[in-house]
Design a protein around this motif. Structure first.
Motif, mmCIF file in Angstrom:
data_model
loop_
_atom_site.group_PDB
_atom_site.id
_atom_site.type_symbol
_atom_site.label_atom_id
_atom_site.label_comp_id
_atom_site.label_asym_id
_atom_site.label_seq_id
_atom_site.Cartn_x
_atom_site.Cartn_y
_atom_site.Cartn_z
ATOM 1 N N LEU A 151 66.066 75.177 0.100
ATOM 2 C CA LEU A 151 65.546 73.834 0.303
ATOM 3 C C LEU A 151 64.575 73.445 -0.798
ATOM 4 O O LEU A 151 64.074 74.287 -1.527
ATOM 5 N N PHE A 152 64.335 72.136 -0.913
ATOM 6 C CA PHE A 152 63.392 71.655 -1.914
ATOM 7 C C PHE A 152 62.878 70.271 -1.548
ATOM 8 O O PHE A 152 63.486 69.550 -0.766
ATOM 9 N N CYS A 153 61.731 69.942 -2.119
ATOM 10 C CA CYS A 153 61.172 68.592 -2.030
ATOM 11 C C CYS A 153 61.296 67.944 -3.398
ATOM 12 O O CYS A 153 61.317 68.634 -4.421
ATOM 13 N N ASP A 154 61.381 66.631 -3.411
ATOM 14 C CA ASP A 154 61.437 65.893 -4.663
ATOM 15 C C ASP A 154 60.793 64.536 -4.453
ATOM 16 O O ASP A 154 60.588 64.095 -3.314
ATOM 17 N N GLU A 155 60.502 63.857 -5.543
ATOM 18 C CA GLU A 155 59.800 62.582 -5.492
ATOM 19 C C GLU A 155 60.667 61.469 -4.904
ATOM 20 O O GLU A 155 61.830 61.312 -5.274
ATOM 21 N N THR A 156 60.069 60.692 -4.013
ATOM 22 C CA THR A 156 60.727 59.508 -3.472
ATOM 23 C C THR A 156 60.495 58.376 -4.471
ATOM 24 O O THR A 156 59.438 57.752 -4.482
ATOM 25 N N THR A 157 61.481 58.150 -5.325
ATOM 26 C CA THR A 157 61.370 57.153 -6.386
ATOM 27 C C THR A 157 61.504 55.735 -5.830
ATOM 28 O O THR A 157 61.909 55.541 -4.682
ATOM 29 N N GLU A 158 61.206 54.761 -6.654
ATOM 30 C CA GLU A 158 61.366 53.362 -6.248
ATOM 31 C C GLU A 158 62.822 53.055 -5.926
ATOM 32 O O GLU A 158 63.104 52.310 -4.989
ATOM 33 N N GLU A 159 63.761 53.643 -6.683
ATOM 34 C CA GLU A 159 65.184 53.441 -6.406
ATOM 35 C C GLU A 159 65.553 53.973 -5.025
ATOM 36 O O GLU A 159 66.316 53.342 -4.295
ATOM 37 N N ILE A 160 64.992 55.122 -4.674
ATOM 38 C CA ILE A 160 65.265 55.699 -3.350
ATOM 39 C C ILE A 160 64.638 54.829 -2.258
ATOM 40 O O ILE A 160 65.264 54.567 -1.229
ATOM 41 N N LYS A 161 63.426 54.335 -2.477
ATOM 42 C CA LYS A 161 62.780 53.458 -1.487
ATOM 43 C C LYS A 161 63.610 52.194 -1.255
ATOM 44 O O LYS A 161 63.730 51.728 -0.121
ATOM 45 N N GLU A 162 64.184 51.645 -2.332
ATOM 46 C CA GLU A 162 65.019 50.443 -2.189
ATOM 47 C C GLU A 162 66.255 50.732 -1.340
ATOM 48 O O GLU A 162 66.635 49.921 -0.488
ATOM 49 N N ILE A 163 66.883 51.880 -1.575
ATOM 50 C CA ILE A 163 68.062 52.249 -0.781
ATOM 51 C C ILE A 163 67.668 52.496 0.669
ATOM 52 O O ILE A 163 68.363 52.060 1.597
ATOM 53 N N VAL A 164 66.543 53.174 0.878
ATOM 54 C CA VAL A 164 66.071 53.442 2.243
ATOM 55 C C VAL A 164 65.822 52.128 2.988
ATOM 56 O O VAL A 164 66.183 51.994 4.158
ATOM 57 N N LEU A 165 65.244 51.146 2.323
ATOM 58 C CA LEU A 165 65.027 49.842 2.958
ATOM 59 C C LEU A 165 66.367 49.242 3.384
ATOM 60 O O LEU A 165 66.507 48.745 4.509
ATOM 61 N N ARG A 166 67.372 49.317 2.527
ATOM 62 C CA ARG A 166 68.689 48.775 2.881
ATOM 63 C C ARG A 166 69.319 49.561 4.028
ATOM 64 O O ARG A 166 69.955 48.984 4.903
ATOM 65 N N ILE A 167 69.118 50.875 4.047
ATOM 66 C CA ILE A 167 69.637 51.689 5.155
ATOM 67 C C ILE A 167 68.950 51.291 6.463
ATOM 68 O O ILE A 167 69.604 51.101 7.484
ATOM 69 N N VAL A 168 67.628 51.150 6.418
ATOM 70 C CA VAL A 168 66.872 50.792 7.626
ATOM 71 C C VAL A 168 67.290 49.408 8.129
ATOM 72 O O VAL A 168 67.451 49.202 9.335
ATOM 73 N N LYS A 169 67.518 48.466 7.228
ATOM 74 C CA LYS A 169 67.961 47.129 7.634
ATOM 75 C C LYS A 169 69.362 47.164 8.242
ATOM 76 O O LYS A 169 69.696 46.346 9.084
ATOM 77 N N THR A 170 70.169 48.109 7.803
ATOM 78 C CA THR A 170 71.565 48.197 8.241
ATOM 79 C C THR A 170 71.732 49.027 9.504
ATOM 80 O O THR A 170 72.569 48.713 10.353
ATOM 81 N N MET A 171 70.946 50.080 9.690
ATOM 82 C CA MET A 171 71.203 51.084 10.732
ATOM 83 C C MET A 171 71.080 50.561 12.158
ATOM 84 O O MET A 171 71.588 51.180 13.084
ATOM 85 N N GLY A 172 70.443 49.427 12.351
ATOM 86 C CA GLY A 172 70.320 48.859 13.684
ATOM 87 C C GLY A 172 71.395 47.836 14.017
ATOM 88 O O GLY A 172 71.413 47.286 15.101
ATOM 89 N N ASN A 173 72.312 47.613 13.068
ATOM 90 C CA ASN A 173 73.370 46.629 13.260
ATOM 91 C C ASN A 173 74.719 47.351 13.205
ATOM 92 O O ASN A 173 75.103 47.890 12.170
ATOM 93 N N GLU A 174 75.418 47.355 14.312
ATOM 94 C CA GLU A 174 76.668 48.119 14.403
ATOM 95 C C GLU A 174 77.707 47.682 13.379
ATOM 96 O O GLU A 174 78.313 48.512 12.697
ATOM 97 N N LYS A 175 77.921 46.391 13.237
ATOM 98 C CA LYS A 175 78.934 45.884 12.315
ATOM 99 C C LYS A 175 78.574 46.211 10.866
ATOM 100 O O LYS A 175 79.404 46.711 10.108
ATOM 101 N N GLU A 176 77.337 45.933 10.481
ATOM 102 C CA GLU A 176 76.919 46.223 9.109
ATOM 103 C C GLU A 176 76.946 47.716 8.817
ATOM 104 O O GLU A 176 77.304 48.137 7.718
ATOM 105 N N SER A 177 76.563 48.517 9.789
ATOM 106 C CA SER A 177 76.583 49.971 9.601
ATOM 107 C C SER A 177 77.992 50.466 9.344
ATOM 108 O O SER A 177 78.213 51.323 8.484
ATOM 109 N N LYS A 178 78.944 49.933 10.083
ATOM 110 C CA LYS A 178 80.342 50.334 9.912
ATOM 111 C C LYS A 178 80.854 49.957 8.522
ATOM 112 O O LYS A 178 81.578 50.716 7.880
ATOM 113 N N ILE A 179 80.462 48.787 8.032
ATOM 114 C CA ILE A 179 80.948 48.291 6.747
ATOM 115 C C ILE A 179 80.167 48.887 5.572
ATOM 116 O O ILE A 179 80.759 49.271 4.562
ATOM 117 N N LEU A 180 78.845 48.992 5.688
ATOM 118 C CA LEU A 180 77.996 49.364 4.555
ATOM 119 C C LEU A 180 77.442 50.791 4.597
ATOM 120 O O LEU A 180 77.001 51.311 3.565
#
Length: 191
Positions: free
Chosen positions: A124-153
């Motif tokens: 195992l390892f830890c690594d830096e949470t970059t700005e690019e990763i934070k942007e993707i995480v925001l999109r995942i969080v916005k998507t994960m509560g919506n069934e249709k968007e989660s299925k598509i994206l």
């Protein structure tokens, strides 16, 4: 993490608990309770802390993962972990199952050289949470509560996240694990 991410998780999951999101590989954990060091087990996963922190101990080595550092667990491992949380700042975590097939494809596409044998042996390892990763995480969080968007994206968002993780400075340990455990799938590198 960003206030946008925390506002979104608060809207979807206002109470403490472990939630299966509509993206089947993603679970959301929220707890207001600090926990002393206790034995735990993680499967093949990526742990992204949205708020709070955890300290993991394995084989005498400690790893702190928090909003600035994610944790990659490329094999099922037992360890001890301490959780830092409170009512004012509950621990919020995304636990993301790693898709071996997608990781193999990305590792092969990146044509990265395997790490040297003398690198540390922990999987195992830890690594830096970059700005690019934070942007993707925001999109995942916005998507994960919506069934249709989660299925598509969902799958494409995770693929992008895996790609960013593989570009991290410590990702060589992930490459090494895949090379050692699944050599038939990757190029014939001498490890």
């Amino acid at each position: 993490m960003t206030p946008d991410i925390l506002a979104q998780t608060q809207k979807i999951y206002p109470k403490d608990g472990i939630y299966q999101t509509y993206i089947k590989e993603v679970k959301f954990l929220k707890t207001s309770e600090a926990r002393p060091k206790e034995p735990l087990l993680y499967d093949l996963s990526l742990i992204v802390v949205l708020q709070g922190k955890k300290i993991l101990d394995i084989s005498g080595t400690s790893f702190q993962y928090d909003t600035n550092n994610y944790l990659v667990v490329p094999a099922t491992l037992p360890y001890e972990c301490e959780t830092f949380a409170s009512l004012d700042e509950p621990l919020q975590v995304l636990a993301i199952s790693l898709d071996k097939k997608v990781l193999f494809e990305l590792i092969d596409s990146l044509k990265m050289q395997p790490p040297h044998k003398n690198q540390h042996e922990l999987a195992l390892f830890c690594d830096e949470t970059t700005e690019e990763i934070k942007e993707i995480v925001l999109r995942i969080v916005k998507t994960m509560g919506n069934e249709k968007e989660s299925k598509i994206l969902g799958k494409s968002l995770l693929r992008e996240l895996y790609y960013r993780i593989l570009l991290g400075k410590n990702a060589l340990f992930l490459y090494k694990m895949f090379l050692e455990n699944y050599p038939e799938i990757l190029p014939n590198w001498d490890i």
